[in-house]
Structure formats: C-alpha cells, structure tokens
Design a protein around this motif. Structure first.
Motif, short mmCIF file in Angstrom:
data_model
loop_
_atom_site.label_atom_id
_atom_site.label_comp_id
_atom_site.label_asym_id
_atom_site.label_seq_id
_atom_site.Cartn_x
_atom_site.Cartn_y
_atom_site.Cartn_z
N GLY A 81 5.67 4.71 3.32
CA GLY A 81 4.21 4.66 3.32
C GLY A 81 3.75 3.58 2.37
N LEU A 82 2.84 3.92 1.47
CA LEU A 82 2.38 2.98 0.45
C LEU A 82 3.02 3.38 -0.87
CD1 LEU A 82 -1.41 2.67 1.42
CD2 LEU A 82 0.57 1.43 2.32
N GLY A 83 4.25 2.88 -1.10
CA GLY A 83 4.98 3.23 -2.31
C GLY A 83 5.55 4.63 -2.29
N ARG B 80 -2.53 -3.78 1.38
CA ARG B 80 -1.77 -2.74 2.10
C ARG B 80 -0.37 -3.24 2.43
NH1 ARG B 80 -3.56 1.51 5.16
NH2 ARG B 80 -5.65 0.59 5.32
N GLN B 81 -0.26 -4.47 2.89
CA GLN B 81 1.05 -5.02 3.26
C GLN B 81 1.97 -5.17 2.05
OE1 GLN B 81 -0.43 -8.49 5.27
NE2 GLN B 81 -0.54 -7.45 7.26
N LEU B 82 1.40 -5.41 0.88
CA LEU B 82 2.23 -5.42 -0.33
C LEU B 82 2.80 -4.04 -0.58
CD1 LEU B 82 0.05 -7.44 -2.91
CD2 LEU B 82 1.91 -8.31 -1.47
N LEU B 83 1.94 -3.03 -0.57
CA LEU B 83 2.37 -1.68 -0.90
C LEU B 83 3.33 -1.11 0.14
CD1 LEU B 83 -0.92 -0.01 -2.21
CD2 LEU B 83 0.85 -1.22 -3.50
N THR C 182 6.10 3.79 -7.03
CA THR C 182 5.13 4.82 -6.67
C THR C 182 4.04 4.91 -7.73
OG1 THR C 182 7.00 6.01 -5.70
CG2 THR C 182 4.91 7.19 -5.84
N PHE C 183 4.40 4.76 -8.99
CA PHE C 183 3.39 4.74 -10.06
C PHE C 183 2.43 3.57 -9.85
CE2 PHE C 183 6.60 7.42 -11.83
CZ PHE C 183 6.04 8.16 -12.86
N THR C 184 2.98 2.40 -9.58
CA THR C 184 2.13 1.22 -9.34
C THR C 184 1.21 1.45 -8.15
OG1 THR C 184 3.84 -0.23 -10.25
CG2 THR C 184 2.17 -1.25 -8.85
N ALA C 185 1.76 1.99 -7.07
CA ALA C 185 0.95 2.25 -5.88
C ALA C 185 -0.16 3.25 -6.16
CB ALA C 185 1.84 2.74 -4.74
N VAL C 186 0.13 4.28 -6.96
CA VAL C 186 -0.90 5.26 -7.31
C VAL C 186 -2.05 4.59 -8.06
CG1 VAL C 186 -1.42 7.27 -8.77
CG2 VAL C 186 0.58 7.30 -7.26
#
Length: 366
Positions: free
Chosen positions: A302-304, A130-133, A88-92
C-alpha cells in the motif's frame, strides 16, 4: 532494505512479560521452537520475538547468543536496527500531513521540491507523492550502487540515484526503491520546516508511547539500550563480522530507526486501530498493489504498508526491514494479534529468510 555494498553489503532462554493462560496452555511453544530452529538449523547468531494475543497479553522470546565474542545472552526484547520498517513511520507522517491539508497525495513531487528531481527519464513534474509512497515512481534505488562507510546527507543519496536512468514510466509498474522514501522525507522537511526525525518523534513515537524507539542523531553509530550484536557475512562460508556500530545516515527516512519487537507491535497495532491516521488516510494506506517480487507470494504493498496472507486465513499488516546486522519481520491483524521477529544477521540463504517469516505466521496463527 538491501545491504550497503561497502558493509556487506547455543544458549537458549525465554521470558514472559505477562504470561497469559492461552499461551501457558498451548503445550510445546511453537514460537520458541521456531526461534530455536533459526539458530540451530539456519545458523543465525540470535533471534528475538514479541507476540501479543487478541486480549493484549504479550510474551517475549529469545534464542541464541547476543554477543559471539563473549557468549552473552540475548537481551529480552532488546533494541535492533529496524531498517525499512522506518518507511511506515515516514508514510504515516506524510499521510498525517495529507489529512491536515498540507500535502496532496496526487500532487507532483515538484509541488514541494521544485526542480530537484531530474534525470534521464526522470521528471519530478510527472511523479506524484502517492507513487513515492507506493514504489510506483520508477526511480532508481540508490542502495543498488556502491556506498561508502561515511556520513551521508539525504540530498547526496538522491544524487546517487539521479545519476542513473529511470526504470520505468511513473505509475506503470511496481518496484521497490529506497529513493522514494528519501524524497518523502525531504517533502516532510520542506512542508513542516523541521527535521523528519523530529516529526516522527512528535507525531508518532511520543504520541503512542514508543519508549524504546528513536531516530539516531547525526554521527551516532551506537545502539543506546541493551541489544544483541548484529553481524554480516560476505558469503555462506565467510566468517561473521560485527557491524553493530555504524553510521546509519545512508538509510535515513527509508531505514534509520532503532526499536524493539514490542514497540513495533505497539506501533503497527495503533496504526491499524486508527490511532495515528484519520480513516480516509488509513484507507489510502491500505489500498494495495501486488508486491510479490520483493515480499513473497501473495504480498501486496500500500502506502508504506505491506499485507501478507496468513496460513490460517486472512492477512497481516506490517512492513519488515533489512539492514546490515539485523533482519526484522512482523505483522498485526485486524482483530488485534501482533508478532514481530528479529534476527542478528541478514540471511544469505533464501530458505532462512522464509523461515523468519514462517515464525511470524506461526505466532499469528496459533
């Protein structure tokens, strides 16, 4: 996060930071009872929790022992390895860069890492950020394969994954893969010119005052502050082994952070309150697809960020993490409730894992 293959891969106490009236009047404390059961019934060495109510009052809990060799008590709100909460930190960070116009969510990975992502059925020109996250890339999960007890560079982790064929065409399915977040970390570094650890620290940790959260430096196998020891077990009848100290580089942007339950509550609360992302990017982060196979009934990714249904209605938002020695589960609600639980053994028994999640649900629903 799955355990590394080469790695595993009662004293009861309760303390309050700021005892609120609502908690004090609740009668038998169901959160403490839940932690006690994780130790007594599920056989986990220690369990810790931090719970914040709607008014912002926080209470911390412990059960079990912090060190099986000495019988030392569990440190109140002690540090633990938080595993995949790191995602989640990485996604942020990625989404902050999206908001700044430096990354496009629907751009191919090749836009930022040209020619790097290639393999059998794998092409970085067909996989988006997006697909990575969101774990819809189809990339193999490098932690499914043997890793050694040594230091890893991120590119080495990617190379392990790319030796295996794609699991599906990008965007056609959902499947959890730590490889996605190694690539997300590499994109952050390429775009900013700085280590992902520095970007997390500057953009998140320092910004919202996470005083007990850090990304271990290369070669740092320790846990800095008071902490319960973490253990692993090869089978249900095997002895527990202390794996507190280890090089976490194999987890990197997918799972290397160390934190506390209270800091995680602070992070996810700030995130959901819009203090870390513009509204447009937070909306994207909260746009989810089904993820029940990994996270349980009703879970969505969602995204992370994971949404989990609550027994009292509505959902909580968080992520969770699994790394040798520690398991963490938690969530926050839109009305400001927050709870996070950590245990000092990755449960082998599926029921024990479910019980950890149940304590979180109990804390958020009482």
């Amino acid at each position: 996060m799955p355990a590394v293959a080469a790695v595993a891969v009662g004293v009861l106490m309760m303390g309050a930071l700021a005892p609120p009236t609502a908690f004090a009047a609740a009668g038998p404390d169901t959160v403490q009872q839940g932690l006690n059961a994780l130790v007594r019934t599920d056989g986990l060495p220690a369990a810790l929790a931090s719970v914040k109510d709607r008014e912002g009052h926080t209470r911390t809990y412990t059960a079990g022992v912090g060190d099986l060799a000495t019988g030392a008590k569990v440190p109140d709100d002690g540090q633990v390895r938080i595993g995949s909460n790191t995602k989640t930190f990485t996604a942020v960070v990625v989404l902050q860069l999206v908001g700044e116009g430096k990354i496009r969510l629907d751009a191919p990975v090749d836009t930022y890492l040209p020619g790097l992502v290639r393999g059998e059925g794998i092409d970085g020109r067909r996989i988006t950020v997006r697909q990575l996250l969101q774990h819809t890339s189809g990339l193999p999960n490098y932690t499914d394969y043997d890793l050694q007890l040594r230091h890893y560079e991120p590119r080495e982790l990617l190379d392990i994954a790319l030796r295996h064929k794609a699991h599906f065409a990008p965007g056609t399915k959902w499947e959890y893969s730590n490889t996605n977040y190694v690539l997300a970390g590499l994109i952050v570094q390429k775009v900013t010119g700085r280590p992902v650890a520095e970007e997390m620290d500057r953009r998140i940790i320092q910004r919202i005052g996470l005083r007990h959260t850090y990304f271990p430096a290369p070669g740092d196998a320790s846990v800095r502050e008071p902490h319960p020891k973490g253990y692993t077990q090869d089978s249900a009848t095997a002895p527990l082994r202390d794996v507190t100290e280890m090089d976490p580089s194999w987890a990197w942007a997918a799972g290397q952070l160390i934190s506390t339950n209270s800091d995680l509550n602070r992070f996810f609360t700030a995130l959901l309150a819009g203090r870390l992302l513009p509204a447009a990017q937070l909306d994207q982060m909260r746009t989810t697809v089904p993820a029940e196979g990994t996270f349980g009934p009703g879970a969505r990714y969602g995204l992370g960020l994971v949404s989990m249904p609550l027994s009292c209605g509505g959902v909580s938002w968080g992520h969770g993490g699994s790394i040798p020695g520690y398991e963490t589960r938690g969530g926050v609600t839109d009305d400001g409730r927050a709870a996070n639980v950590a245990v000092t053994l990755q449960p082998i028994d599926e029921a024990a894992m479910e019980h950890v999640g149940k304590v979180v649900d109990t804390a958020l629903c009482r």
